[in-house]
Motif scaffolding. Structure first.
Motif, PDB file in Angstrom:
ATOM      1  N   GLY A 159       0.714  -1.121   0.070  1.00  0.00           N
ATOM      2  CA  GLY A 159      -0.044  -0.001  -0.218  1.00  0.00           C
ATOM      3  C   GLY A 159       0.739   1.280  -0.030  1.00  0.00           C
ATOM      4  O   GLY A 159       0.348   2.410   0.066  1.00  0.00           O
TER       5      GLY A 159
ATOM      6  N   TYR B 122      -6.631   3.930  -1.351  1.00  0.00           N
ATOM      7  CA  TYR B 122      -7.004   2.592  -2.069  1.00  0.00           C
ATOM      8  C   TYR B 122      -5.896   1.606  -1.850  1.00  0.00           C
ATOM      9  O   TYR B 122      -4.910   1.593  -1.158  1.00  0.00           O
ATOM     10  CB  TYR B 122      -6.993   2.881  -3.619  1.00  0.00           C
ATOM     11  CG  TYR B 122      -8.037   4.048  -3.710  1.00  0.00           C
ATOM     12  CD1 TYR B 122      -9.311   3.933  -3.380  1.00  0.00           C
ATOM     13  CD2 TYR B 122      -7.766   5.346  -4.364  1.00  0.00           C
ATOM     14  CE1 TYR B 122     -10.289   4.888  -3.291  1.00  0.00           C
ATOM     15  CE2 TYR B 122      -8.729   6.321  -4.475  1.00  0.00           C
ATOM     16  CZ  TYR B 122     -10.031   6.294  -3.958  1.00  0.00           C
ATOM     17  OH  TYR B 122     -10.921   7.129  -4.123  1.00  0.00           O
ATOM     18  N   GLY B 123      -6.109   0.239  -2.444  1.00  0.00           N
ATOM     19  CA  GLY B 123      -5.463  -1.143  -2.250  1.00  0.00           C
ATOM     20  C   GLY B 123      -4.255  -0.940  -3.066  1.00  0.00           C
ATOM     21  O   GLY B 123      -3.847  -0.217  -3.941  1.00  0.00           O
TER      22      GLY B 123
END
Length: 225
Positions: A24, A184-185
């Motif tokens: 991440g 977000y991932g």
């Protein structure tokens, strides 16, 4: 964040660098990433980067989906970004608090067999030669669309931001900062990292945010806290 050395192109960087796998984590050229270093192997990595004089660390994500289960040495994505340590403080309890300033993305040529506890890779910067030119492709960014989706995201999640600072930021700084801070991932972060230019990175960020907002509206998920 200004740095004390000018990197004019790939030849100014070493072809072997230490890498810090972190899910991440997204570092982009001229972006700033704070890090809290406490594991002994990464404390040694920081010490060695100063001892060797380059002060460079390659940030890269582990590719968990293509790694052996429960592996302590997961497969790495093929693209990362090298950063220079531009701030460092000792915490007094054995940690380093540092900040990396992004220099250039790289492709992993091969991971080396090394004696250090941290991982090292032979890398190639030539595929990202445009990273060495600040604000490359800014005029192609759809700034209006980016600010509109940012406003929608902030409203949906009851968040506030220094809007005056946002509006005054150059396109490169704005796009890269929003990409790095986005919630977000790993897959989305990797897509933004590997985007061929600033315009495409902004488009990916806009598309991902719009999908996230649409999903929340459909599911009735509560806003981010």
């Amino acid at each position: 964040m200004p740095i004390n050395i000018e990197y004019r192109g790939p030849a100014d960087l070493p072809e072997i660098i230490p890498v810090f796998p972190l899910p991440g984590a997204l570092l982009l050229p001229r972006g700033q990433m704070p890090l809290n270093i406490f594991e002994p192997r990464y404390l040694a990595m920081v010490d060695d980067s100063f001892r060797d004089g380059h002060r460079l660390i390659g940030m890269i994500q582990p590719d968990v989906a293509h790694s052996p289960k429960d592996s302590d040495k997961p497969t790495l994505f093929r693209v990362g970004c090298v950063g220079r340590i531009t701030q460092l403080a000792e915490s007094g309890d054995g940690r380093y608090i540092l900040e990396l300033t992004g220099v250039s993305r790289f492709k992993v040529v091969e991971e080396l067999e090394v004696l250090t506890a941290y991982r090292q890779c032979k890398v190639d910067f030539f595929a990202f030669v445009d990273d060495f030119t600040a604000r490359m492709g800014e005029d192609e960014v759809d700034r209006e669309a980016l600010l509109a989706v940012l406003a929608d995201f902030l409203k949906a999640n009851n968040l506030k931001v220094d809007w005056e600072g946002v509006e005054s930021a150059p396109n490169e700084a704005l796009v890269n900062a929003l990409a790095m801070m986005s919630p977000y991932g790993p897959a989305e972060k990797q897509a933004m990292l590997e985007a061929p230019d600033l315009k495409t990175r902004a488009e990916i960020l806009i598309a991902v945010t719009e999908m996230d907002l649409a999903k929340k509206r459909t599911s009735g998920d509560p806003p981010l806290q």
